[in-house]
Scaffold this active site. Structure first.
Site, PDB file in Angstrom:
ATOM      1  N   ASN A   1      -4.941   6.180  -1.991  1.00 10.52           N
ATOM      2  CA  ASN A   1      -4.594   6.439  -0.587  1.00 10.52           C
ATOM      3  C   ASN A   1      -3.998   7.825  -0.399  1.00 10.52           C
ATOM      4  O   ASN A   1      -4.220   8.466   0.622  1.00 10.52           O
ATOM      5  CB  ASN A   1      -3.619   5.379  -0.060  1.00 10.52           C
ATOM      6  CG  ASN A   1      -4.351   4.118   0.381  1.00 10.52           C
ATOM      7  OD1 ASN A   1      -5.561   4.149   0.571  1.00 10.52           O
ATOM      8  ND2 ASN A   1      -3.630   3.026   0.530  1.00 10.52           N
TER       9      ASN A   1
ATOM     10  N   HIS B   1      -2.041  -3.144  -6.653  1.00 13.85           N
ATOM     11  CA  HIS B   1      -2.590  -2.772  -5.348  1.00 13.85           C
ATOM     12  C   HIS B   1      -4.088  -3.057  -5.324  1.00 13.85           C
ATOM     13  O   HIS B   1      -4.889  -2.313  -5.891  1.00 13.85           O
ATOM     14  CB  HIS B   1      -2.310  -1.282  -5.081  1.00 13.85           C
ATOM     15  CG  HIS B   1      -2.747  -0.825  -3.739  1.00 13.85           C
ATOM     16  ND1 HIS B   1      -3.303   0.411  -3.515  1.00 13.85           N
ATOM     17  CD2 HIS B   1      -2.713  -1.431  -2.535  1.00 13.85           C
ATOM     18  CE1 HIS B   1      -3.590   0.530  -2.229  1.00 13.85           C
ATOM     19  NE2 HIS B   1      -3.239  -0.573  -1.626  1.00 13.85           N
TER      20      HIS B   1
ATOM     21  N   SER C   1       0.832  -1.214   0.000  1.00 12.46           N
ATOM     22  CA  SER C   1       0.000   0.000   0.000  1.00 12.46           C
ATOM     23  C   SER C   1       0.860   1.254   0.000  1.00 12.46           C
ATOM     24  O   SER C   1       0.426   2.303  -0.460  1.00 12.46           O
ATOM     25  CB  SER C   1      -0.872   0.064   1.245  1.00 12.46           C
ATOM     26  OG  SER C   1      -1.602  -1.083   1.419  1.00 12.46           O
TER      27      SER C   1
ATOM     28  N   GLU D   1      -5.255  -0.782  -8.340  1.00 11.15           N
ATOM     29  CA  GLU D   1      -4.278   0.208  -8.813  1.00 11.15           C
ATOM     30  C   GLU D   1      -3.099  -0.552  -9.399  1.00 11.15           C
ATOM     31  O   GLU D   1      -2.539  -1.435  -8.749  1.00 11.15           O
ATOM     32  CB  GLU D   1      -3.818   1.103  -7.666  1.00 11.15           C
ATOM     33  CG  GLU D   1      -4.821   2.187  -7.329  1.00 11.15           C
ATOM     34  CD  GLU D   1      -4.354   3.120  -6.221  1.00 11.15           C
ATOM     35  OE1 GLU D   1      -4.637   4.312  -6.308  1.00 11.15           O
ATOM     36  OE2 GLU D   1      -3.713   2.649  -5.256  1.00 11.15           O
TER      37      GLU D   1
HETATM   38  P1  NAI Z   1      -1.726 -10.101   6.813  1.00 10.62           P
HETATM   39  O1  NAI Z   1      -0.919  -9.925   8.020  1.00 10.62           O
HETATM   40  O2  NAI Z   1      -3.161 -10.480   6.944  1.00 10.62           O
HETATM   41  O3  NAI Z   1      -1.063 -11.192   5.859  1.00 10.62           O
HETATM   42  C1  NAI Z   1       0.296 -11.288   5.575  1.00 10.62           C
HETATM   43  C2  NAI Z   1       0.615 -12.750   5.403  1.00 10.62           C
HETATM   44  O4  NAI Z   1       1.901 -12.896   4.876  1.00 10.62           O
HETATM   45  C3  NAI Z   1       0.590 -13.541   6.725  1.00 10.62           C
HETATM   46  O5  NAI Z   1      -0.221 -14.680   6.571  1.00 10.62           O
HETATM   47  C4  NAI Z   1       2.025 -13.890   6.947  1.00 10.62           C
HETATM   48  O6  NAI Z   1       2.198 -15.100   7.660  1.00 10.62           O
HETATM   49  C5  NAI Z   1       2.521 -13.988   5.527  1.00 10.62           C
HETATM   50  N1  NAI Z   1       3.975 -13.846   5.393  1.00 10.62           N
HETATM   51  C6  NAI Z   1       4.789 -13.034   6.074  1.00 10.62           C
HETATM   52  N2  NAI Z   1       6.054 -13.177   5.639  1.00 10.62           N
HETATM   53  C7  NAI Z   1       6.020 -14.088   4.657  1.00 10.62           C
HETATM   54  C8  NAI Z   1       7.004 -14.650   3.802  1.00 10.62           C
HETATM   55  N3  NAI Z   1       8.264 -14.284   3.899  1.00 10.62           N
HETATM   56  N4  NAI Z   1       6.606 -15.548   2.892  1.00 10.62           N
HETATM   57  C9  NAI Z   1       5.342 -15.910   2.781  1.00 10.62           C
HETATM   58  N5  NAI Z   1       4.353 -15.410   3.584  1.00 10.62           N
HETATM   59  C10 NAI Z   1       4.711 -14.516   4.493  1.00 10.62           C
HETATM   60  O7  NAI Z   1      -1.583  -8.760   5.984  1.00 10.62           O
HETATM   61  P2  NAI Z   1      -2.522  -8.175   4.833  1.00 10.62           P
HETATM   62  O8  NAI Z   1      -3.483  -7.230   5.441  1.00 10.62           O
HETATM   63  O9  NAI Z   1      -3.029  -9.285   4.016  1.00 10.62           O
HETATM   64  O10 NAI Z   1      -1.495  -7.291   4.004  1.00 10.62           O
HETATM   65  C11 NAI Z   1      -0.575  -7.860   3.116  1.00 10.62           C
HETATM   66  C12 NAI Z   1      -0.017  -6.795   2.220  1.00 10.62           C
HETATM   67  O11 NAI Z   1      -1.093  -6.195   1.508  1.00 10.62           O
HETATM   68  C13 NAI Z   1       0.696  -5.654   2.924  1.00 10.62           C
HETATM   69  O12 NAI Z   1       1.746  -5.227   2.128  1.00 10.62           O
HETATM   70  C14 NAI Z   1      -0.367  -4.585   3.013  1.00 10.62           C
HETATM   71  O13 NAI Z   1       0.151  -3.283   3.098  1.00 10.62           O
HETATM   72  C15 NAI Z   1      -1.067  -4.782   1.696  1.00 10.62           C
HETATM   73  N6  NAI Z   1      -2.439  -4.298   1.648  1.00 10.62           N
HETATM   74  C16 NAI Z   1      -3.294  -4.473   2.694  1.00 10.62           C
HETATM   75  C17 NAI Z   1      -4.597  -4.008   2.612  1.00 10.62           C
HETATM   76  C18 NAI Z   1      -5.538  -4.237   3.734  1.00 10.62           C
HETATM   77  O14 NAI Z   1      -6.587  -3.573   3.744  1.00 10.62           O
HETATM   78  N7  NAI Z   1      -5.284  -5.137   4.669  1.00 10.62           N
HETATM   79  C19 NAI Z   1      -5.090  -3.314   1.417  1.00 10.62           C
HETATM   80  C20 NAI Z   1      -4.119  -3.264   0.332  1.00 10.62           C
HETATM   81  C21 NAI Z   1      -2.854  -3.718   0.474  1.00 10.62           C
END
Ligand code: NAI
Ligand code: 3HC
Length: 699
Positions: free
Chosen positions: A484, A434, A413, A446
């Site tokens: 954003n 994104h 993000s 995006e």
């Molecule tokens: P989350 O914490 O729910 O999921 C992240 C996942 O990645 C976890 O399951 C974790 O165990 C896994 N992970 C961590 N390191 C890893 C690795 N080295 N290899 C494989 N898996 C790994 O986080 P979320 O909310 O899904 O966010 C993920 C990305 O998406 C971030 O970059 C965030 O900024 C972006 N994002 C999030 C939004 C949201 O509303 N939550 C919206 C748009 C983008």
């Protein structure tokens, strides 16, 4: 068969037995422009005066009948003496000949109205019909509101026109809209139908029928649609027009329809919705992008099976692309599997997915703990924690493991796409994708192009956006990208309003009154105050210059929002989702404001709205000037589909033109914000954002 007259827009060919086939040929949509209207009328009048012609078949070239009136014509007053789509229907209605519509492909809007003006309608296997006008802030205004009720009953007709959905041939036949679905050529079947009709019942004008009224209740219908000022103007006028079909004779009903249509077609919501229609279609057109063939994305991998990764995988599965989710933590895999299962089960329960489809989609998603399971995926999307170090580590490995032509993408993000691209070792095949949460539902995507992203990678991403049925807005690499970045300025003003002594519920009420799906404070509580705290930790000016410690205090108190039962609101009631005003929050905000020397002020609702919306406009203009966004319309689409900006207001940049850039620039100056130089220039030249053409420097 002999060719009779030929016009570039309507071709005419005569068949034995006095059957003339008129083919509408106005690519890409066979839209009934003023020029096409004149050509159809000329062809109809020529058939009328030709004694050798006994019946006329009307069809469309290019596998489509017609997608309706030409939407581009609505913006301007037609030149004097020009022919309208309504005149086309009148010409067919006046004609003494038998008319059969041969609907190969889709007949929408004015296209379907033309078919309804005919005596018979023959569809093909791929035909869809419908009246999507309501999505453009208008209603069928060329006889549709009067003829369809006379064909299928007023209640059914109103439902179809209010929803604006298109329906497939079999459904259209069941409802009585199509007389027949051709098994072979549609024109041949229509000609055969004309022969039979000539021998039996040559004329079958709907204008001579009465509309079935069972189940039609105009007063009740008015109560089911949004208020006129909240996007419901066209719906209310449509109900009035359909009421006319049951209350008035055909000629008076048509006159009523015309009067209401003319009032709507140049209304502010209609202009806004037509802008949205064209802005959606502009998205994929990237100026100065060298032509390139998109790579086929036949298999994908997503790294990280958290909230976003799982949602992204669901979106791929629904688009028929097999996807592997790679996640090292077993408990996260369990959670992800449960989310996938419950999503599909919910859709089956709601009837939006069949059991077979659900099973097929579910089979498209697999899970694995090892990065090497990316196999020969064509596209790999990273959705791990928002940490540059973690992401660079992942991309370094992916750059080595993935097949050479695979595209690597990040769902970050806020982080720098170019830094990750460099870590991957293949920056030309790197891009930001994104998605918005929940990624399988939200329509916005995006696409973030890095400094070295190749034309082929960008072209592939644009095509993928269409495959995933998203509105994909292209952004340059910059903090917050487009959506954003604009949203953060909007949040800044919401927080400043709170610091000025305005309660969150009042700010949210004003935003919702304007038409936002949610107010800013409810939105922050849903995303999580912790998320905003982290963003500001990483970038202290992300939400504008910091004036108080309200966010820090809420973060320390673990008042993260809905998920912890308190944030800017208290949450109570069923599922703890009901937002309740919280006097403790007001006291905390007042205390912090006092500490910062901010005195409470009287702020009007008008000022609340101005500060929220003009913050978006000022930020949007800055993004245009910096060439982060390509067009004001792209920003409108981002805000409509990603942040709940009311569609019928056309998006923040369209709205800015409606208010007047000069007025907005003057207010921004009064507020003491740094005015975007672009806005200042447009205001000085009394111009509009719609008229702004960026001289884009990058290829
Ligand atoms: P989350 O914490 O729910 O999921 C992240 C996942 O990645 C976890 O399951 C974790 O165990 C896994 N992970 C961590 N390191 C890893 C690795 N080295 N290899 C494989 N898996 C790994 O986080 P979320 O909310 O899904 O966010 C993920 C990305 O998406 C971030 O970059 C965030 O900024 C972006 N994002 C999030 C939004 C949201 O509303 N939550 C919206 C748009 C983008
Ligand atoms: N007028 C003008 N242009 C139209 C058009 C129309 N009615 N319908 C489609 N087009 C254009 C698009 O702008 C696009 O042009 P571009 O290639 O230059 O960008 C091209 O035709 C192809 O359209 P799409 O990219 O949208 O093609 P898709 O296959 O993705 O979608 C569709 C097809 C769902 C039919 C979509 O084009 C659509 O929704 N069209 C509008 C249908 C509509 O609303 N009809 C009612 C018009 S109003 C009317 O008829 C008033 C009357 O009642 C008086």
């Amino acid at each position: 068969m002999s060719a009779a007259n030929a016009s570039p827009l309507v071709t005419s060919a005569d068949r034995p037995g006095g059957i003339r086939v008129l083919t509408i040929d106005n690519p890409p949509a066979n839209a009934i422009s003023l020029a096409l209207a004149a050509a159809i009328i000329a062809a109809v009048e020529a058939a009328d005066t030709d004694p050798a012609v006994r019946a006329v078949v009307i069809t469309g070239a290019g596998g489509k009948f017609s997608f309706g009136a030409d939407i581009k014509d609505f913006a301007n007053e037609p030149p004097p003496g020009s022919k309208s789509v309504q005149d086309v229907m009148a010409a067919v209605e006046r004609s003494g000949k038998t008319y059969v519509a041969a609907i190969d492909g889709d007949a929408l809007g004015g296209g379907l109205e033309l078919a309804l003006a005919c005596d018979y309608r023959i569809g093909g296997a791929k035909t869809n019909v419908g009246f999507p006008e309501i999505k453009l802030g208008i209603f069928p205004g060329a006889g549709g509101t009067q003829r369809l009720p006379r064909l299928i009953g007023a209640a059914d007709a109103l439902t179809l026109m209010l929803k604006g959905d298109t329906i497939p041939a079999a459904d259209a036949q069941r409802r009585g809209i199509l007389d027949e679905i051709a098994t072979g050529g549609v024109v041949d079947a229509a000609a055969a139908r004309a022969e039979r009709a000539l021998a039996d019942a040559p004329k079958r004008r709907l204008s001579e029928r009465h509309a079935e009224t069972a189940g039609f209740d105009a007063a009740a219908a008015h109560k089911t649609v949004p208020a006129e000022a909240k996007g419901g103007l066209a719906a209310h006028r449509l109900i009035d027009a359909v009421a006319g079909s049951v209350e008035l004779d055909f000629a008076d009903g048509l006159a009523l329809e015309r009067r209401l249509f003319d009032e709507l077609v140049r209304s502010a919501p209609a202009a806004a919705l037509q802008h949205v229609f064209f802005a959606e279609r502009q998205l994929g057109k990237i100026p100065k992008l060298p032509p390139s063939d998109a790579l086929a994305v036949e298999a994908a991998a997503v790294i990280g099976a958290g909230t976003m990764g799982t949602g992204i995988a669901l979106a791929f599965a629904a688009a028929g692309i097999p996807v592997v989710l790679i996640e090292p933590f077993a408990e996260q895999i369990t959670r992800s599997k449960a989310l996938v299962a419950s999503t599909f089960a919910g859709q089956v329960k709601r009837g939006t997915l069949s059991t077979e489809q659900a099973a097929r989609y579910a089979a498209a998603i697999t899970w694995d703990a090892e990065l090497r399971a990316v196999g020969d995926a064509d596209l790999v999307i990273e959705a791990v924690f928002e940490s540059m170090d973690v992401k660079k580590d992942v991309f370094g490995k992916l750059g080595r493991i993935c097949k050479p032509q695979a595209i690597l993408a990040s769902n970050t993000s806020t982080l720098d796409i170019d830094e990750m691209a460099a870590a991957s070792g293949r920056p030309e095949a790197f891009i930001g994708l994104h998605f918005f949460a929940p990624a399988n539902i939200m329509k916005l995507l995006e696409i973030v192009r890095g400094a070295k992203t190749s034309a082929q990678t960008l072209t592939t991403a644009v095509k993928l956006g269409k495959t995933l049925r998203k509105f994909a807005v292209v952004s340059a690499n910059a903090f917050g990208f487009i959506g954003n970045r604009m949203f953060f300025d909007y949040v800044r003003e919401a927080l400043y309003l709170l610091e000025d002594g305005v309660a969150p519920e009042r700010v949210d009420r004003v935003a919702k009154g304007f038409g936002f799906a949610m107010g800013p404070f409810a939105t922050i509580d849903l995303s999580g105050i912790d998320v905003f705290w982290h963003i500001r930790e990483g970038r202290p000016d992300a939400l504008g210059p910091k004036r108080t410690n309200i966010i820090d205090r809420l973060y320390e108190a673990k008042r993260f929002g809905q998920k912890t039962g308190a944030g800017f609101y208290k949450y109570d009631g069923v599922n703890k989702r009901e937002a309740l005003p919280d006097p403790a929050l007001i006291a905390l905000a007042a205390e912090e404001a006092a500490k910062a020397g901010i005195a409470p002020r009287d702020v009007t609702d008008t000022e609340i709205l101005e500060r929220l919306t003009y913050a978006l406009v000022n930020a949007g203009a800055e993004l245009l000037e910096k060439e982060i966004a390509l067009r004001p319309g792209d920003e409108d689409i981002a805000f409509i589909y990603g942040y709940g900006f009311p569609r019928y207001r056309g998006g923040p940049m369209w709205y800015a033109d409606e208010i007047g850039v000069g007025t907005i620039a003057a207010r921004i100056t009064e507020f003491g914000w740094p005015l975007s130089p672009l806005l200042a220039r447009i205001a000085a030249g009394a111009g509009t954002l719609a008229g702004y053409q960026a001289e884009l420097t990058h290829a």
